[in-house]
Design a protein around this motif. Structure first.
Motif, PDB file in Angstrom:
ATOM      1  N   TYR A  11     -39.179 -27.230  35.178  1.00 37.63           N
ATOM      2  CA  TYR A  11     -38.731 -28.366  35.996  1.00 37.63           C
ATOM      3  C   TYR A  11     -38.957 -27.919  37.439  1.00 37.63           C
ATOM      4  O   TYR A  11     -38.189 -27.087  37.951  1.00 37.63           O
ATOM      5  CB  TYR A  11     -37.252 -28.642  35.782  1.00 37.63           C
ATOM      6  N   ALA A  16     -37.572 -23.378  32.135  1.00 35.85           N
ATOM      7  CA  ALA A  16     -36.535 -23.687  31.135  1.00 35.85           C
ATOM      8  C   ALA A  16     -36.880 -23.155  29.750  1.00 35.85           C
ATOM      9  O   ALA A  16     -35.987 -22.940  28.930  1.00 35.85           O
ATOM     10  CB  ALA A  16     -36.316 -25.198  31.071  1.00 35.85           C
ATOM     11  N   LEU A  35     -26.716 -23.040  22.646  1.00 39.59           N
ATOM     12  CA  LEU A  35     -25.649 -23.510  23.526  1.00 39.59           C
ATOM     13  C   LEU A  35     -26.167 -24.590  24.469  1.00 39.59           C
ATOM     14  O   LEU A  35     -27.370 -24.782  24.604  1.00 39.59           O
ATOM     15  CB  LEU A  35     -25.109 -22.330  24.347  1.00 39.59           C
ATOM     16  N   ASN A  36     -25.245 -25.264  25.142  1.00 37.06           N
ATOM     17  CA  ASN A  36     -25.637 -26.228  26.172  1.00 37.06           C
ATOM     18  C   ASN A  36     -26.531 -25.537  27.192  1.00 37.06           C
ATOM     19  O   ASN A  36     -26.226 -24.431  27.637  1.00 37.06           O
ATOM     20  CB  ASN A  36     -24.407 -26.763  26.923  1.00 37.06           C
ATOM     21  N   GLY A  37     -27.634 -26.195  27.517  1.00 33.93           N
ATOM     22  CA  GLY A  37     -28.524 -25.635  28.526  1.00 33.93           C
ATOM     23  C   GLY A  37     -29.516 -24.627  27.980  1.00 33.93           C
ATOM     24  O   GLY A  37     -30.314 -24.068  28.735  1.00 33.93           O
ATOM     25  N   ALA A  38     -29.512 -24.392  26.681  1.00 36.02           N
ATOM     26  CA  ALA A  38     -30.423 -23.392  26.091  1.00 36.02           C
ATOM     27  C   ALA A  38     -31.880 -23.845  26.121  1.00 36.02           C
ATOM     28  O   ALA A  38     -32.786 -23.021  26.018  1.00 36.02           O
ATOM     29  CB  ALA A  38     -30.012 -23.085  24.655  1.00 36.02           C
ATOM     30  N   GLY A  39     -32.093 -25.166  26.224  1.00 38.06           N
ATOM     31  CA  GLY A  39     -33.463 -25.663  26.303  1.00 38.06           C
ATOM     32  C   GLY A  39     -33.908 -26.496  25.120  1.00 38.06           C
ATOM     33  O   GLY A  39     -35.090 -26.812  24.973  1.00 38.06           O
ATOM     34  N   LYS A  40     -32.960 -26.915  24.283  1.00 39.00           N
ATOM     35  CA  LYS A  40     -33.306 -27.645  23.051  1.00 39.00           C
ATOM     36  C   LYS A  40     -33.950 -28.998  23.391  1.00 39.00           C
ATOM     37  O   LYS A  40     -35.016 -29.339  22.864  1.00 39.00           O
ATOM     38  CB  LYS A  40     -32.046 -27.847  22.184  1.00 39.00           C
ATOM     39  N   SER A  41     -33.280 -29.767  24.257  1.00 41.71           N
ATOM     40  CA  SER A  41     -33.845 -31.069  24.634  1.00 41.71           C
ATOM     41  C   SER A  41     -35.170 -30.889  25.353  1.00 41.71           C
ATOM     42  O   SER A  41     -36.112 -31.669  25.156  1.00 41.71           O
ATOM     43  CB  SER A  41     -32.884 -31.826  25.560  1.00 41.71           C
ATOM     44  N   THR A  42     -35.240 -29.865  26.179  1.00 41.00           N
ATOM     45  CA  THR A  42     -36.480 -29.597  26.922  1.00 41.00           C
ATOM     46  C   THR A  42     -37.632 -29.338  25.960  1.00 41.00           C
ATOM     47  O   THR A  42     -38.756 -29.798  26.190  1.00 41.00           O
ATOM     48  CB  THR A  42     -36.282 -28.381  27.848  1.00 41.00           C
ATOM     49  N   GLU A  51     -41.436 -35.431  31.119  1.00 41.95           N
ATOM     50  CA  GLU A  51     -40.573 -34.845  32.168  1.00 41.95           C
ATOM     51  C   GLU A  51     -40.893 -33.432  32.614  1.00 41.95           C
ATOM     52  O   GLU A  51     -40.735 -33.123  33.789  1.00 41.95           O
ATOM     53  CB  GLU A  51     -39.083 -34.888  31.759  1.00 41.95           C
ATOM     54  N   GLU A  87     -31.755 -38.155  23.136  1.00 45.34           N
ATOM     55  CA  GLU A  87     -30.306 -38.037  22.941  1.00 45.34           C
ATOM     56  C   GLU A  87     -29.579 -39.342  23.292  1.00 45.34           C
ATOM     57  O   GLU A  87     -28.628 -39.727  22.621  1.00 45.34           O
ATOM     58  CB  GLU A  87     -29.809 -36.884  23.824  1.00 45.34           C
ATOM     59  N   GLU A 159     -30.069 -34.469  18.706  1.00 47.65           N
ATOM     60  CA  GLU A 159     -28.664 -34.640  18.327  1.00 47.65           C
ATOM     61  C   GLU A 159     -28.355 -36.008  17.729  1.00 47.65           C
ATOM     62  O   GLU A 159     -27.519 -36.748  18.238  1.00 47.65           O
ATOM     63  CB  GLU A 159     -27.758 -34.377  19.538  1.00 47.65           C
TER      64      GLU A 159
HETATM   65  P1  ATP Z   1     -27.600 -29.670  25.863  1.00 50.20           P
HETATM   66  O1  ATP Z   1     -27.004 -29.273  24.568  1.00 50.20           O
HETATM   67  O2  ATP Z   1     -26.633 -29.637  26.985  1.00 50.20           O
HETATM   68  O3  ATP Z   1     -28.402 -30.939  25.817  1.00 50.20           O
HETATM   69  P2  ATP Z   1     -30.101 -28.198  25.844  1.00 50.20           P
HETATM   70  O4  ATP Z   1     -30.164 -26.970  25.022  1.00 50.20           O
HETATM   71  O5  ATP Z   1     -30.729 -29.414  25.311  1.00 50.20           O
HETATM   72  O6  ATP Z   1     -28.596 -28.472  26.231  1.00 50.20           O
HETATM   73  P3  ATP Z   1     -31.746 -28.651  28.134  1.00 50.20           P
HETATM   74  O7  ATP Z   1     -31.167 -29.980  28.437  1.00 50.20           O
HETATM   75  O8  ATP Z   1     -33.088 -28.574  27.540  1.00 50.20           O
HETATM   76  O9  ATP Z   1     -30.742 -27.818  27.230  1.00 50.20           O
HETATM   77  O10 ATP Z   1     -31.717 -27.787  29.484  1.00 50.20           O
HETATM   78  C1  ATP Z   1     -32.376 -26.526  29.609  1.00 50.20           C
HETATM   79  C2  ATP Z   1     -32.342 -26.083  31.071  1.00 50.20           C
HETATM   80  O11 ATP Z   1     -33.149 -26.952  31.861  1.00 50.20           O
HETATM   81  C3  ATP Z   1     -30.962 -26.103  31.702  1.00 50.20           C
HETATM   82  O12 ATP Z   1     -30.862 -25.004  32.579  1.00 50.20           O
HETATM   83  C4  ATP Z   1     -30.950 -27.406  32.462  1.00 50.20           C
HETATM   84  O13 ATP Z   1     -30.105 -27.317  33.578  1.00 50.20           O
HETATM   85  C5  ATP Z   1     -32.399 -27.542  32.889  1.00 50.20           C
HETATM   86  N1  ATP Z   1     -32.786 -28.965  33.028  1.00 50.20           N
HETATM   87  C6  ATP Z   1     -32.720 -29.897  32.072  1.00 50.20           C
HETATM   88  N2  ATP Z   1     -33.184 -31.093  32.517  1.00 50.20           N
HETATM   89  C7  ATP Z   1     -33.555 -30.887  33.810  1.00 50.20           C
HETATM   90  C8  ATP Z   1     -34.128 -31.728  34.826  1.00 50.20           C
HETATM   91  N3  ATP Z   1     -34.407 -33.008  34.589  1.00 50.20           N
HETATM   92  N4  ATP Z   1     -34.364 -31.139  36.020  1.00 50.20           N
HETATM   93  C9  ATP Z   1     -34.114 -29.851  36.254  1.00 50.20           C
HETATM   94  N5  ATP Z   1     -33.585 -29.014  35.339  1.00 50.20           N
HETATM   95  C10 ATP Z   1     -33.316 -29.511  34.131  1.00 50.20           C
END
Ligand code: ATP
Length: 213
Positions: A11, A16, A35-42, A51, A87, A159
Motif C-alpha cells: 500500500y 503488507a 490476527l487482525n492486520g496479518a494481511g489476509k484481506s490483502t 487496491e 468482507e 470472512e
Molecule cells: P483483519 O482481520 O483486520 O481484516 P487482515 O489480516 O485481513 O486483518 P489486512 O486488512 O490485509 O489484514 O491488513 C494488512 C496490513 O495492511 C495492515 O497493516 C493494514 O493496516 C494494512 N492495510 C490494509 N488496507 C490498507 C489500505 N487501504 N491502505 C494502507 N494500508 C492498509
C-alpha cells in the motif's frame, strides 16, 4: 488451480505481504487464518488485482494451460473464473435480491440463477426484497450467490461467517461444501470453527508472512 508464488504486496510504500506462496486445487478448500492486520484481506485483494500493488507471480489454470495473471485487470481475472466476495459484501442495498443477482449476470444467467437459488433456498422466498431489509446471514448468502452468477471456478471469500447466526453459518458451510464436491476451489479467510474445521488445509499468516500450514 491457483498458484501464488513469492507474492509481495504494497500500500504505497508500506509492505503488507512478504513472499507469500500458496496453491489451491479444484475441489479443495484452503482456509487462511491470522490476527487482525496479518494481511489476509490483502492477499485476496492482491489475487484479484484490487487496491494493492504486487510483485511476484499469480498463475491460474485456464482451458489452454497455466497462465500468469498478475498483470491482468480485475475484470479479466473475474471473467477467467476468479470469484471474490469482499468482507463488506458490496451489495446494492436498495436493489432486490433478484436485481442484485442480475447485476452480475452474464451468459447462462437463467441456469446460474437457478443453481445459486438451489444452493441458498432461502433467497427464493426473498427475491423481491431489497437487500437492506435482510439479515446479515441472508446478505452474505446473496453476496456469494451473486458471485456465482459469474460462473467462477474459484471463490475467494473474506470472512463469510463473521457475525452471522450459527444456523445460517451452517447453511453457508453446507453450500460451500457442496460446491467443493462439484470441483469448486475455495480460498476462504475464516476464523469461525464451523467452517474452518472443514478446511482441507489451513494457512496461517503472521505479519504478512506465511507462518504455518
Ligand atoms: P483483519 O482481520 O483486520 O481484516 P487482515 O489480516 O485481513 O486483518 P489486512 O486488512 O490485509 O489484514 O491488513 C494488512 C496490513 O495492511 C495492515 O497493516 C493494514 O493496516 C494494512 N492495510 C490494509 N488496507 C490498507 C489500505 N487501504 N491502505 C494502507 N494500508 C492498509
Amino acid at each position: 488451480m491457483l498458484e501464488v508464488h513469492q507474492l509481495n504486496a504494497f500500500y504505497g510504500q508500506a509492505q503488507a505481504l512478504f513472499d507469500v506462496s500458496l496453491r489451491v486445487q479444484a475441489g479443495e478448500m484452503l482456509v487462511l487464518q491470522g490476527l487482525n492486520g496479518a494481511g489476509k484481506s490483502t492477499l485476496l485483494k492482491a489475487i484479484m488485482g484490487l487496491e494493492v500493488r504486487t510483485e511476484g507471480q499469480i498463475r491460474w489454470q485456464t482451458p489452454t494451460g497455466l497462465v500468469a495473471i498478475e498483470r491482468w485487470e480485475t475484470h479479466r481475472r473475474a471473467q477467467a473464473g476468479l470469484g471474490y466476495v469482499a468482507e463488506d459484501r458490496r451489495l446494492f442495498t436498495e436493489l432486490t435480491v433478484r436485481e442484485n443477482l442480475h447485476v452480475a449476470a452474464g451468459k447462462n444467467a437463467k441456469a446460474l440463477e437457478a443453481r445459486a437459488l438451489d444452493l441458498f433456498p432461502v433467497l427464493k422466498t426473498l427475491l423481491n426484497r431489497p437487500a437492506a431489509q435482510m439479515s446479515g446471514g441472508q446478505q452474505q448468502m446473496l453476496a456469494i450467490a451473486r458471485t456465482l452468477m459469474t460462473g467462477p471456478k474459484i471463490l475467494l471469500l473474506d470472512e463469510p461467517c463473521e457475525g452471522i447466526a450459527p444456523v445460517l453459518v451452517e447453511s453457508i458451510r453446507d453450500a460451500l461444501l457442496l460446491l467443493k464436491r462439484e470441483g469448486m476451489a475455495l480460498l476462504v479467510v475464516e476464523q469461525n470453527r464451523l467452517l474452518a474445521s472443514r478446511a482441507d488445509r489451513l494457512l496461517g499468516l503472521v505479519a504478512g508472512k506465511v507462518g504455518g500450514s
